[in-house]
Design a protein around this motif. Structure first.
Motif, PDB file in Angstrom:
ATOM      1  N   ASP A 101       0.833  -1.196   0.000  1.00 20.09           N
ATOM      2  CA  ASP A 101       0.000   0.000   0.000  1.00 20.09           C
ATOM      3  C   ASP A 101       0.870   1.249   0.000  1.00 20.09           C
ATOM      4  O   ASP A 101       0.579   2.223  -0.701  1.00 20.09           O
ATOM      5  N   GLN A 102       1.947   1.230   0.771  1.00 18.98           N
ATOM      6  CA  GLN A 102       2.842   2.388   0.784  1.00 18.98           C
ATOM      7  C   GLN A 102       3.538   2.552  -0.564  1.00 18.98           C
ATOM      8  O   GLN A 102       3.717   3.664  -1.041  1.00 18.98           O
ATOM      9  N   ASN A 105       1.071   4.076  -2.790  1.00 18.94           N
ATOM     10  CA  ASN A 105       0.846   5.457  -2.396  1.00 18.94           C
ATOM     11  C   ASN A 105       1.927   6.362  -2.974  1.00 18.94           C
ATOM     12  O   ASN A 105       1.646   7.420  -3.547  1.00 18.94           O
ATOM     13  N   GLN A 108       1.459   6.642  -6.716  1.00 11.64           N
ATOM     14  CA  GLN A 108       0.353   7.537  -7.025  1.00 11.64           C
ATOM     15  C   GLN A 108       0.811   8.995  -6.981  1.00 11.64           C
ATOM     16  O   GLN A 108       0.548   9.770  -7.890  1.00 11.64           O
ATOM     17  N   ASP A 109       1.532   9.342  -5.906  1.00  9.98           N
ATOM     18  CA  ASP A 109       2.043  10.708  -5.777  1.00  9.98           C
ATOM     19  C   ASP A 109       2.981  11.059  -6.915  1.00  9.98           C
ATOM     20  O   ASP A 109       2.890  12.127  -7.511  1.00  9.98           O
TER      21      ASP A 109
ATOM     22  N   PRO B  13      -6.283   6.180   3.682  1.00 11.24           N
ATOM     23  CA  PRO B  13      -5.788   6.995   2.576  1.00 11.24           C
ATOM     24  C   PRO B  13      -6.088   8.475   2.757  1.00 11.24           C
ATOM     25  O   PRO B  13      -5.331   9.321   2.328  1.00 11.24           O
ATOM     26  N   PHE B  16      -3.424  10.591   4.127  1.00 16.89           N
ATOM     27  CA  PHE B  16      -2.226  10.730   3.331  1.00 16.89           C
ATOM     28  C   PHE B  16      -2.460  11.533   2.063  1.00 16.89           C
ATOM     29  O   PHE B  16      -1.559  11.687   1.258  1.00 16.89           O
ATOM     30  N   GLU B  17      -3.674  11.994   1.886  1.00 14.59           N
ATOM     31  CA  GLU B  17      -3.993  12.675   0.632  1.00 14.59           C
ATOM     32  C   GLU B  17      -3.085  13.891   0.454  1.00 14.59           C
ATOM     33  O   GLU B  17      -2.931  14.710   1.350  1.00 14.59           O
ATOM     34  N   SER B 388      -5.734   3.600  -7.311  1.00 12.25           N
ATOM     35  CA  SER B 388      -6.707   3.695  -6.212  1.00 12.25           C
ATOM     36  C   SER B 388      -7.459   2.383  -6.026  1.00 12.25           C
ATOM     37  O   SER B 388      -7.664   1.936  -4.887  1.00 12.25           O
ATOM     38  N   ARG B 391      -5.241  -0.045  -4.318  1.00  9.81           N
ATOM     39  CA  ARG B 391      -5.041   0.294  -2.905  1.00  9.81           C
ATOM     40  C   ARG B 391      -6.289  -0.022  -2.093  1.00  9.81           C
ATOM     41  O   ARG B 391      -6.197  -0.535  -0.975  1.00  9.81           O
TER      42      ARG B 391
END
Ligand SMILES: [Zn+2]
Lengths: 126, 414
Positions: A101-102, A105, A108-109, B13, B16-17, B388, B391
């Protein structure tokens, strides 16, 4: 088409069925077979490869028992059979999921940043 | 600069947005030292989110549970430092280079990750990113040359603008009786063939819920008549003006129908797939088993090979053996085709098979992606949505695994 399986069977989790369940074969606490409902090779292989990065995991494998059964089985064996609060197949899987998940994440960023920069560059030139 | 955020049972999530350019980085501490992330903690552990001050950073390795970065430029060096500190020993920190970015297609290179991640992304883009497509067709009149099922199938294949798909419900989850504007879109079509002949296209589909004030979501859904920005040089083939052909009618023939579009995913039916194609290839990486190479080849052969290596190899004068150059180790140079050919020839000469020494794609970690959208969702959004979706899947899995474990503890299975 009377006996055709419903199209959404592969996707829709029926009421009362839990997404993930597991058992310890032969009562061996260091091994667990997770049954993950309504998932396929996408998640199966992803989790398997992440689990194999864990030094405590000595076996991780998955299979889809049958193409018309919409679940996968993930088998995990860890080094040290011990109490649940320490290393167990369950904690290994939880940590594998956290790591993935990290990773996603971060991805995604980075992707959104790259797209933002590309679009800004395009609007400057065009 | 000390900022504290309230404790949270599980890093969700929403915490962390980032807005894309957010430069803050966080380190997450679990409050109870040494606590296990596993479920049978009767009280959920709480976390503290602290912006990292990298100059005075002191990593408490025991309590550190989750590390991640919201930064961009310096992120990679910092992430390396964090991995050296064993913050998340098994996590990967992938990088991404975007080389082509339009609404229709994308090219990017994903590196420092595993084929399983690349493949999961590809599979999710194809099969699990929701879009909207015509799913139910009520035909009230059809005297066209195509039978009803044929027309219904062709209608299903038309991509519909699905930017609002994420805000819509699946009909099976919706609270409505049959279908409503929160889970469906209704199109109508009534075309009669003129004397000169009429081509029925996606332009003839009229959205019944076109009013944006009454139907903020459904009104945005319309056929993608032409996904590519450029016009086709041949006007007869230029779909930007005419739309997607459904059928051709002679004088007096007629099609009258109502089409109901619903949200779905490609796993259910390929018409819901937002992409025409997603592919990735891993860069062919050549590496050598140097010990074997040095064993099998004579000194003269090794010296000859050094000349072919373009600096990827270097000579150890002490042992007269070939070694990797540092630049090769860090991936700044590679072994060329010519080198591989020459090396293979030499190995055959000494009676070895090249594959015993030359390794191809031993551990791919660099993936060149190509994504082409159908037009339903723009290509960059497909990728973002895919991540997304993945995740959410993982988080759902973790939540239910924790619940399952708690359940077992309560039922005395442990
Ligand atoms: Zn509804």
């Amino acid at each position: 088409m009377a006996n055709a399986p419903e199209r959404f069977d592969a996707v829709f989790l029926p009421d009362g069925v839990s997404k993930i369940s597991y058992e310890h074969p032969m009562n061996d606490p260091s091994t667990a077979v997770f049954r993950i409902e309504r998932e396929d090779h996408t998640i199966g292989n992803l989790l398997r490869m992440q689990l194999l990065r864990d030094k405590n995991v000595i076996f991780a494998g998955y299979r889809q028992p049958h193409p018309l059964q919409h679940h996968i089985e993930l088998r995990v064996k860890v080094k040290q059979p011990s109490s649940l609060s320490e290393e167990s197949p369950v904690t290994a899987l939880i940590e594998a999921i956290t790591d993935l998940d990290q990773e996603l994440n971060l991805l995604q960023d980075r992707f959104q940043f790259a797209v933002g920069r590309a679009q800004a560059a395009q609007s400057e030139t065009g | 600069m000390e900022e504290h955020y309230s404790g949270r049972a599980q890093p969700g999530p929403e915490t962390f947005e980032s807005t894309g350019n957010d430069l803050r980085e966080y380190i997450v501490y679990r409050e109870a030292p040494g606590a296990s992330p596993c479920a049978p903690i009767k009280q959920p552990p709480s976390y503290q989110f602290k912006p990292i001050n990298w100059k005075t950073r002191k990593v408490d390795r025991q309590n550190l549970t989750v590390y991640f970065s919201l930064s961009r430029t310096e992120a990679s060096t910092r992430l390396k430092a964090a991995t050296r500190g064993q913050a998340m020993p098994n996590a990967r920190f992938p990088t991404l280079e975007l080389s082509e970015c339009t609404d229709e297609s994308l090219k990017f290179v994903l590196s420092r990750t595993d084929a399983s991640v690349a493949n999961a992304l590809r599979r999710v883009m194809i099969a699990e990113v929701p879009t909207i497509a015509i799913d139910l067709v009520n035909i009230s009149f059809n005297s066209s040359p195509l039978h009803d099922e044929f027309i219904a199938h062709r209608l299903g294949m038309i991509p519909l603008v699905s930017d609002k798909a994420a805000d819509m419900n699946y009909t099976r989850d919706c609270e409505c009786e049959d279908f409503c504007d929160l889970c469906a879109v209704v199109f109508q079509m009534d075309v009669e063939g003129q004397v000169e002949g009429t081509t029925v296209t996606s332009q003839h589909l009229q959205n019944v819920w076109f009013d944006p004030d009454t139907y903020p979501r459904a009104s945005t859904v319309e056929p993608v008549h032409w996904s590519c920005g450029a016009e086709h040089p041949d006007p007869a083939l230029d779909a930007s003006a005419s739309g997607i052909i459904i059928a051709k009618l002679k004088a007096g023939q007629r099609i009258k129908l109502e089409a109901i579009a619903r949200k779905g995913i490609g796993k259910e039916h390929a018409k819901w797939s937002p992409v025409a194609t997603v592919s990735y290839k891993s860069e062919p990486v050549v590496s050598l088993r140097l010990d074997e190479l040095n064993n099998r080849l004579e000194v003269a052969q090794r010296q000859e090979l050094l000349k072919w290596s373009d600096g990827a190899l270097k000579w150890d004068a002490r042992t007269n053996k070939l070694e990797y150059d540092d630049a090769f180790k860090y991936g700044r140079t590679a072994l060329s085709n010519d080198f591989v050919r020459k090396c293979g020839e030499m190995l055959v000469q000494v009676g070895s098979h090249p594959s015993e020494v030359i390794l191809l794609n031993n551990d791919p970690s660099r993936f060149e992606f190509f994504v082409e959208s159908t037009g339903a969702i723009s290509a960059p959004v497909v990728v973002v949505n895919a991540i997304s979706v993945l995740r959410n899947k993982l988080q759902e899995l973790q939540t239910s695994l924790r619940a399952e474990t708690l359940d077992r503890v309560e039922h005395g299975l442990y």
